[in-house]
Design a protein around this motif. Structure first.
Motif, PDB file in Angstrom:
ATOM      1  N   PRO A 427      29.564 -32.321 123.296  1.00 24.92           N
ATOM      2  CA  PRO A 427      30.298 -31.234 122.624  1.00 24.92           C
ATOM      3  C   PRO A 427      31.762 -31.193 123.049  1.00 24.92           C
ATOM      4  CG  PRO A 427      28.899 -30.352 124.356  1.00 24.92           C
ATOM      5  CD  PRO A 427      28.640 -31.832 124.323  1.00 24.92           C
ATOM      6  N   ASP A 428      32.568 -30.537 122.207  1.00 24.72           N
ATOM      7  CA  ASP A 428      33.994 -30.399 122.484  1.00 24.72           C
ATOM      8  C   ASP A 428      34.261 -29.590 123.749  1.00 24.72           C
ATOM      9  OD1 ASP A 428      33.638 -31.090 119.806  1.00 24.72           O
ATOM     10  OD2 ASP A 428      35.446 -30.059 119.147  1.00 24.72           O
ATOM     11  N   LYS A 429      33.527 -28.486 123.866  1.00 26.94           N
ATOM     12  CA  LYS A 429      33.894 -27.494 124.879  1.00 26.94           C
ATOM     13  C   LYS A 429      32.762 -27.282 125.878  1.00 26.94           C
ATOM     14  CE  LYS A 429      36.364 -24.945 121.327  1.00 26.94           C
ATOM     15  NZ  LYS A 429      36.156 -23.838 120.389  1.00 26.94           N
ATOM     16  N   PRO A 430      33.122 -26.890 127.102  1.00 26.48           N
ATOM     17  CA  PRO A 430      32.079 -26.574 128.077  1.00 26.48           C
ATOM     18  C   PRO A 430      31.403 -25.242 127.745  1.00 26.48           C
ATOM     19  CG  PRO A 430      34.234 -26.036 128.977  1.00 26.48           C
ATOM     20  CD  PRO A 430      34.476 -26.660 127.625  1.00 26.48           C
ATOM     21  N   ILE A 431      30.157 -25.120 128.146  1.00 27.80           N
ATOM     22  CA  ILE A 431      29.517 -23.808 128.130  1.00 27.80           C
ATOM     23  C   ILE A 431      29.112 -23.510 129.560  1.00 27.80           C
ATOM     24  CG2 ILE A 431      27.567 -22.440 127.318  1.00 27.80           C
ATOM     25  CD1 ILE A 431      27.725 -23.839 124.716  1.00 27.80           C
ATOM     26  N   ASN A 440      28.647 -31.294 130.000  1.00 30.17           N
ATOM     27  CA  ASN A 440      28.783 -32.590 129.309  1.00 30.17           C
ATOM     28  C   ASN A 440      29.783 -32.586 128.163  1.00 30.17           C
ATOM     29  OD1 ASN A 440      27.291 -31.086 127.444  1.00 30.17           O
ATOM     30  ND2 ASN A 440      26.106 -32.855 126.758  1.00 30.17           N
ATOM     31  N   THR A 484      37.431 -18.946 128.875  1.00 30.89           N
ATOM     32  CA  THR A 484      36.025 -18.598 129.015  1.00 30.89           C
ATOM     33  C   THR A 484      35.276 -19.791 128.483  1.00 30.89           C
ATOM     34  OG1 THR A 484      35.696 -17.729 126.804  1.00 30.89           O
ATOM     35  CG2 THR A 484      36.592 -16.215 128.444  1.00 30.89           C
ATOM     36  N   GLY A 486      32.020 -19.508 126.601  1.00 35.29           N
ATOM     37  CA  GLY A 486      30.812 -19.037 125.953  1.00 35.29           C
ATOM     38  C   GLY A 486      30.245 -17.752 126.496  1.00 35.29           C
ATOM     39  N   TYR A 487      30.899 -17.131 127.482  1.00 35.65           N
ATOM     40  CA  TYR A 487      30.312 -15.911 128.032  1.00 35.65           C
ATOM     41  C   TYR A 487      31.203 -14.712 127.813  1.00 35.65           C
ATOM     42  CZ  TYR A 487      33.471 -17.161 131.769  1.00 35.65           C
ATOM     43  OH  TYR A 487      34.591 -17.510 132.466  1.00 35.65           O
TER      44      TYR A 487
ATOM     45  N   GLY B 373      32.511 -17.813 117.879  1.00 40.54           N
ATOM     46  CA  GLY B 373      32.105 -18.741 118.926  1.00 40.54           C
ATOM     47  C   GLY B 373      32.566 -18.355 120.314  1.00 40.54           C
ATOM     48  N   GLU B 374      33.177 -17.196 120.449  1.00 43.03           N
ATOM     49  CA  GLU B 374      33.624 -16.746 121.764  1.00 43.03           C
ATOM     50  C   GLU B 374      32.437 -16.345 122.640  1.00 43.03           C
ATOM     51  OE1 GLU B 374      36.261 -15.639 124.869  1.00 43.03           O
ATOM     52  OE2 GLU B 374      36.509 -16.934 123.128  1.00 43.03           O
ATOM     53  N   THR B 375      31.534 -15.575 122.075  1.00 45.32           N
ATOM     54  CA  THR B 375      30.313 -15.206 122.797  1.00 45.32           C
ATOM     55  C   THR B 375      29.106 -15.436 121.900  1.00 45.32           C
ATOM     56  OG1 THR B 375      30.379 -12.907 122.052  1.00 45.32           O
ATOM     57  CG2 THR B 375      31.486 -13.400 124.127  1.00 45.32           C
ATOM     58  N   TRP B 376      27.961 -15.552 122.531  1.00 42.53           N
ATOM     59  CA  TRP B 376      26.738 -15.888 121.800  1.00 42.53           C
ATOM     60  C   TRP B 376      25.600 -15.013 122.300  1.00 42.53           C
ATOM     61  CZ3 TRP B 376      26.845 -19.902 118.125  1.00 42.53           C
ATOM     62  CH2 TRP B 376      28.033 -20.648 118.073  1.00 42.53           C
ATOM     63  N   TRP B 419      19.647 -25.352 120.614  1.00 45.06           N
ATOM     64  CA  TRP B 419      19.582 -26.248 121.784  1.00 45.06           C
ATOM     65  C   TRP B 419      18.180 -26.844 121.837  1.00 45.06           C
ATOM     66  CZ3 TRP B 419      23.099 -25.522 126.326  1.00 45.06           C
ATOM     67  CH2 TRP B 419      24.100 -24.561 126.107  1.00 45.06           C
ATOM     68  N   ARG B 425      23.041 -29.605 122.308  1.00 40.61           N
ATOM     69  CA  ARG B 425      23.233 -28.473 121.416  1.00 40.61           C
ATOM     70  C   ARG B 425      24.043 -28.919 120.213  1.00 40.61           C
ATOM     71  NH1 ARG B 425      27.074 -27.551 125.822  1.00 40.61           N
ATOM     72  NH2 ARG B 425      29.136 -27.173 124.981  1.00 40.61           N
ATOM     73  N   PRO B 427      26.966 -29.420 117.742  1.00 40.15           N
ATOM     74  CA  PRO B 427      28.419 -29.435 117.950  1.00 40.15           C
ATOM     75  C   PRO B 427      29.124 -28.421 117.067  1.00 40.15           C
ATOM     76  CG  PRO B 427      27.747 -31.337 116.658  1.00 40.15           C
ATOM     77  CD  PRO B 427      26.483 -30.602 117.025  1.00 40.15           C
ATOM     78  N   ASP B 428      30.353 -28.080 117.472  1.00 39.83           N
ATOM     79  CA  ASP B 428      31.168 -27.113 116.734  1.00 39.83           C
ATOM     80  C   ASP B 428      31.509 -27.618 115.336  1.00 39.83           C
ATOM     81  OD1 ASP B 428      31.348 -26.513 119.454  1.00 39.83           O
ATOM     82  OD2 ASP B 428      33.353 -25.677 119.275  1.00 39.83           O
TER      83      ASP B 428
END
Lengths: 533, 533
Positions: A427-431, A440, A484, A486-487, B373-376, B419, B425, B427-428
């Motif tokens: 993926p592009d971004k970390p979670i 990854n 951030t 993802g949180y 996509g900021e929070t989930w 996931w 997971r 991808p964006d």
């Protein structure tokens, strides 16, 4: 395996030199052929710890202070060795003291459902003589590999792994399947479904841990490091789950589980129990503490407190067994400079690194982007592993992409991104997640156009972080790291505070490793340079 | 299987009604218990095609005109049935006419290495009586599922699948392993490695295709649809590769391979050969045209011409066998409106959809984002499948997340992201590829705050596309779709031109399906409404 993957690199550790200089001389190093030959030449940092008997390579970067021993090699050394990592340079994750076990006295205990009496205590010689051995290369990677990148966003509960908590050895051993079949455990689907195999190591870890949601279990102040796997998976020959007693043509090194360890190809490394002591066939999932409190990718909103109070560690859906797809750039190395002159424009250089995935899948593709992810180019894969007869791939690949100096004019970042045979890609971004595991996202190098100390124009390469407590990396020095992951919004400045302190022993005496020794050991560099840089 | 997953939904197709009204009356529909009972009531669009004998449900959306038959159900109908899809509403991918085969005369031919003579021609009765059957639910998904989203960015060589080229049936049949063992093919590792099993269907497809890079093969003007799998995978009981003769408690429907088809759980659907005719144990990878010219995720820079000239279809690393992780939102459905008044703020509604992955992995998590996509947030998974004894998961999960009307005030988009048990997971962003396969980026719903035709404030939901040639979707109507998807700048406006023409037969006579029939068939909606909307 030697004919396919050998000859193996020398695995003689090159000890750290201390101020007194009481380390082996070049002659002793040249004469040494195994770990054992260097017993007595301990790393000065191990003096006074239970591990002072263990010969160790001084170039390994210590991530958790002196003890316990948690280390990874510098990335360019990993790159130089490529497919097979010398066991002396294999990263180490020890939870406590390294057990001092002997081949002649160590006993593997096998217990549980329908195990025949004569298999209840197996000597190492019996194990090594148990039918034809299996010998295959397997990449062992920590679930927390690349965690420091997450720690730079928000502190996780784990320490600062760089991108080198991964290594490949040719492991030799006995399939657990063959051992259990001989011991009388059946692989008949009518009886094996629902059964599990528990694996416990020798360590008696001092963690004060509870029985979790298992009221019938005893609360103990000490606990074995262990794991469990469904019997049907263990019995499936395609998965190559084995008890290893050999590593790259030698016996195991003490830090890697001597005399025996479990190898679970395609799984995260914490499932590969070192100093293996017990195998139990049981009618339920293991209740071992470390099976639950390790290798969990929790949702990003789960805090340390939530995890305990709401029993998140015991929810099966967040377990991290099979690796996800991952890759990193090894060269250009951290801080490397490439001269930029009129004459150097057509000079070429490599961007190279590793990629691995889990579950027997193959790494099929590594892409490089020079334009922030707008377009991607195919790197050249160097797949050394021979896919198993069952179609499984257990190893990393190394990859390279050739660029000229002219190619990187105007380039600000170099990304890499790997794909596996299920067409999952990084993926592009970390979670972010509490344990900082499974990190990854695209690995990114920053390219600076600057002047070197001689005043010449150079391109200089910056990795996101350096391992452990070593300072530096664009995630500390630059803007542009994710606020951030993802949180949601970060609650306080404290969340950002990542201990990035100077490496211990920064100004220690330096000495060059003699070329002859280096050549013999397939390694390069100063004894110290990469520790203190 | 019925005790676990039944009772099965009725699978009686509800034919399309034409202008003449010569479709079955409600009484005939109520009396019908299987496909066969409706033979003679063909869809008017099939008149004059080789398929006019096949009873078909009129609600299926035709994606490639009248013939061949390539259809998917409307998404809200898929949602209503959730775990088990009635076979009459299962998407169909036919390359040519639907073969009209008979149970009593169809013969499965088994050939190749060490096959015993008496197994060379197997009748359907012999197959059905071959030991205890295996009966398990398996999700079958097209590699091109969600392709239209890619076509809206740049035209691929494939037609416009929406997000409903996926369905789950309980399949009943014989493991190919059991058939081959009985036929004399060995699963001994000393002999089976390197062998492959080729599967060919009955179809004689008119494609004029060459022998590819296999000069010893004959160039033919007709070719069977086929695939190949390593023998060691076929022989591994964990992978459940089977010849199916039953679907949801009935025989197969004609469009799904009657009387037999291959089922390869966890693989893309084109490997699940319908109207199975031949099984060959061979000492090399199959050379079947469709094994190569299908199910390939090529790098984004590869054009149609490159692919042919540079033999990209024959490079093994781009094959797409095991599914990657994917998910989509089914409800709120396309164009659905939710009233927004002072009184409705605490009303709740579901966001729901499916998620699936490949290779036996489990879907472990589906996240919903309301803030780009900021929070989930964690959706609730409805896992109906019982994991197999070998630890495999072959099925989608349906998931739901409850929101109140107040929750979506100010929300512009709803994303979902799944996931799997390898912690891969979605991808964006999409990555375009020539065949438009494996498209699995976050599924995004646009939420409009607008007025309905009565002048009331409503939230209205827009999906990215509508299937086939049906107009509409935020990817056509709004800005914000990706300009490129990993292949750099688009060369010409023509690349954008995606045929988004009105659905065929838009103004056809409409009639309500009687409630009693609907109840019986576990389906809802107008016979026509979702075709013409």
């Amino acid at each position: 395996a030697v004919s396919l993957y050998g000859p193996y690199p020398s695995q003689v550790p090159i000890p750290f030199v201390n101020k007194e200089g009481d380390t082996p001389g070049d002659e002793a190093l040249m004469k040494a052929t195994t770990y054992k030959d260097l017993e007595g030449y301990s790393d000065y940092r191990d003096r006074g710890t239970p591990d002072e008997w263990v010969p160790r390579d001084g170039r390994l970067i210590r991530l958790t202070g002196r003890h316990p021993f948690n280390v990874e090699p510098p990335m360019d050394i990993l790159y130089q060795n490529r497919f097979i990592t010398p066991s002396s340079l294999h990263y180490v994750r020890n939870h406590g003291a390294c057990p001092r076990l002997l081949w002649d006295t160590h006993i593997l205990e096998v217990a549980g459902i329908s195990v025949k009496k004569k298999f209840k205590a197996i000597s190492m010689d019996e194990l090594a003589n148990m039918g034809p051995p299996r010998e295959i290369p397997v990449t062992v990677a920590c679930a927390g590999n690349r965690r420091k990148e997450q720690n730079m966003i928000r502190r996780t509960i784990g320490f600062n792994w760089g991108p080198c908590a991964v290594a490949t050895s040719v492991w030799k051993g006995v399939l657990v399947r063959d051992l259990l079949l001989a011991a009388g455990v059946s692989d008949d689907p009518h009886t094996m479904f629902g059964l599990h195999v528990e694996f416990l190591g020798f360590e008696d870890l001092p963690n004060k841990v509870g029985p979790g949601p298992f009221p019938e279990e005893q609360w103990g102040s000490r606990v074995k490091f262990g794991t469990g796997i469904p019997l049907s998976r263990v019995m499936n020959p395609a998965f190559d789950i084995m008890i290893a007693y050999g590593q790259n043509g030698e016996k195991l090194a003490p830090d890697h589980g001597y005399p025996i360890r479990l190898i679970v190809p395609g799984y995260t490394a914490a499932r590969n129990i070192k100093w293996l002591k017990q195998i139990n066939a049981i009618p339920h999932v293991t209740r071992n503490h470390y099976y639950y409190h390790n290798n969990r990718v929790l949702p990003p909103h789960v805090s340390s407190e939530d995890a305990e109070v709401e029993d998140w560690f015991y929810k099966p859906e967040y377990i991290f067994n099979e690796h996800n797809i991952n890759a990193a750039i090894a060269i250009p190395r951290y801080g490397e400079e490439i001269l930029m002159t009129g004459e150097s424009l057509s000079d070429d250089f490599n961007v190279g690194g590793y990629a691995y995935t889990g579950g027997g899948r193959a790494v099929t593709r590594v892409d490089i982007s020079l334009d922030g992810g707008e377009t991607w180019k195919l790197a050249k894969l160097d797949k050394k592993e021979k896919t198993t007869g069952y179609g499984m791939n257990w190893c990393w690949v190394w990859w390279d992409y050739k660029l000229t100096v002219a190619d990187i004019i105007g380039v600000q970042e170099i990304y890499c991104r790997a794909w596996d045979s299920s067409n999952n890609r990084q993926p592009d971004k970390p979670i972010w997640n509490l344990m900082g595991m499974g990190n990854n996202h695209h690995y990114k190098l920053v390219v600076d156009f600057t002047k070197n100390k001689d005043g010449n124009n150079v391109f200089k390469f910056l990795h996101p972080i350096q391992a452990g407590e070593i300072k530096g990396g664009w995630m500390t020095e630059r803007s542009g790291k994710p606020d951030t992951a993802g949180y949601g919004k970060v609650n306080s400045e404290a969340d950002y505070n990542c201990r990035v302190e100077a490496a211990e022993g920064k100004s220690i005496y330096m000495s060059k490793i003699p070329d002859a020794v280096l050549k013999k050991t397939s390694s390069t560099g100063d004894r110290m340079s990469l520790i203190s840089s």
